[in-house]
Design a protein around this motif. Sequence first.
Motif, PDB file in Angstrom:
ATOM      1  N   HIS A   1      15.689 -21.093  16.434  1.00  0.00           N
ATOM      2  CA  HIS A   1      16.030 -20.499  15.140  1.00  0.00           C
ATOM      3  C   HIS A   1      15.699 -21.473  14.017  1.00  0.00           C
ATOM      4  CE1 HIS A   1      18.659 -18.209  17.897  1.00  0.00           C
ATOM      5  NE2 HIS A   1      18.325 -17.217  17.098  1.00  0.00           N
TER       6      HIS A   1
ATOM      7  N   THR B   1      19.427 -10.553  20.298  1.00  0.00           N
ATOM      8  CA  THR B   1      18.543 -10.988  21.375  1.00  0.00           C
ATOM      9  C   THR B   1      19.250 -12.087  22.152  1.00  0.00           C
ATOM     10  OG1 THR B   1      16.613 -10.504  20.026  1.00  0.00           O
ATOM     11  CG2 THR B   1      16.266 -11.931  21.930  1.00  0.00           C
TER      12      THR B   1
ATOM     13  N   THR C   1      16.837  -7.651  11.912  1.00  0.00           N
ATOM     14  CA  THR C   1      15.993  -8.808  12.184  1.00  0.00           C
ATOM     15  C   THR C   1      16.670 -10.095  11.695  1.00  0.00           C
ATOM     16  OG1 THR C   1      14.825  -8.470  10.096  1.00  0.00           O
ATOM     17  CG2 THR C   1      13.847  -7.499  12.072  1.00  0.00           C
ATOM     18  N   CYS C   2      17.714  -9.939  10.898  1.00  0.00           N
ATOM     19  CA  CYS C   2      18.463 -11.104  10.439  1.00  0.00           C
ATOM     20  C   CYS C   2      19.567 -11.415  11.456  1.00  0.00           C
ATOM     21  CB  CYS C   2      19.061 -10.849   9.059  1.00  0.00           C
ATOM     22  SG  CYS C   2      20.296  -9.540   9.031  1.00  0.00           S
ATOM     23  N   HIS C   3      20.318 -12.425  11.213  1.00  0.00           N
ATOM     24  CA  HIS C   3      21.399 -12.844  12.102  1.00  0.00           C
ATOM     25  C   HIS C   3      22.690 -12.826  11.285  1.00  0.00           C
ATOM     26  CE1 HIS C   3      17.698 -14.215  13.874  1.00  0.00           C
ATOM     27  NE2 HIS C   3      18.315 -14.429  15.021  1.00  0.00           N
TER      28      HIS C   3
ATOM     29  N   ARG D   1      27.119 -16.739  13.207  1.00  0.00           N
ATOM     30  CA  ARG D   1      26.177 -15.643  13.038  1.00  0.00           C
ATOM     31  C   ARG D   1      25.864 -15.089  14.416  1.00  0.00           C
ATOM     32  NH1 ARG D   1      23.959 -14.817   8.149  1.00  0.00           N
ATOM     33  NH2 ARG D   1      24.551 -16.300   6.550  1.00  0.00           N
TER      34      ARG D   1
ATOM     35  N   ASP E   1      23.231 -12.750  17.054  1.00  0.00           N
ATOM     36  CA  ASP E   1      21.846 -12.384  17.327  1.00  0.00           C
ATOM     37  C   ASP E   1      21.831 -11.377  18.474  1.00  0.00           C
ATOM     38  OD1 ASP E   1      19.135 -12.302  18.006  1.00  0.00           O
ATOM     39  OD2 ASP E   1      18.854 -14.456  17.816  1.00  0.00           O
TER      40      ASP E   1
ATOM     41  N   ASP F   1      16.773 -17.204  10.821  1.00  0.00           N
ATOM     42  CA  ASP F   1      15.679 -16.381  11.336  1.00  0.00           C
ATOM     43  C   ASP F   1      15.249 -16.914  12.694  1.00  0.00           C
ATOM     44  OD1 ASP F   1      14.996 -14.463   9.159  1.00  0.00           O
ATOM     45  OD2 ASP F   1      14.631 -16.292   8.018  1.00  0.00           O
ATOM     46  N   ASP F   2      14.609 -16.039  13.475  1.00  0.00           N
ATOM     47  CA  ASP F   2      14.028 -16.461  14.745  1.00  0.00           C
ATOM     48  C   ASP F   2      12.757 -17.250  14.472  1.00  0.00           C
ATOM     49  OD1 ASP F   2      15.911 -15.138  16.354  1.00  0.00           O
ATOM     50  OD2 ASP F   2      14.781 -13.273  16.270  1.00  0.00           O
TER      51      ASP F   2
END
Length: 129
Positions: A79, A73, A22-24, A69, A71, A89-90
């Motif tokens: 972000h 997704t 869930t992190c980047h 970083r 992601d 974070d998203d």
Amino acid sequence: MKIGQRRSKQRELILEELRGLTCHPTADELYELVRKRISNISLGTVYRNLELLAASGVILKLESGGKNRFDGTAEPHPHIRCTQCGRVDDVMQQVDVTTLDDKSSRGYDIKGCNIEYFGICPDCMSSSH
């Protein structure tokens, strides 16, 4: 995964690890995770595969803040970044972005827009008290 290259177990594992987070993470952080499953993978392999996945639109590469970083997704979304530790974070909220008219775009062929908020994350706030 369609990226115009032959299938690679290492690439698929890198993508699986990234999408499970869930992190980047930075490439270095992801490398440490992937090494737990493929002990002989090199940092260069992780970097090359992340760049390939980002260039082909399978993942997002977030380039602001000094360290890249990644992601898992790929769809564009906003972000939020900590200005102290660099955590990303998203943002789980729809953000309306207006399109630029011809005068405002100054002759650019606009390809997209990144929205990034910045502040101090909860971990950094609690450690400074």
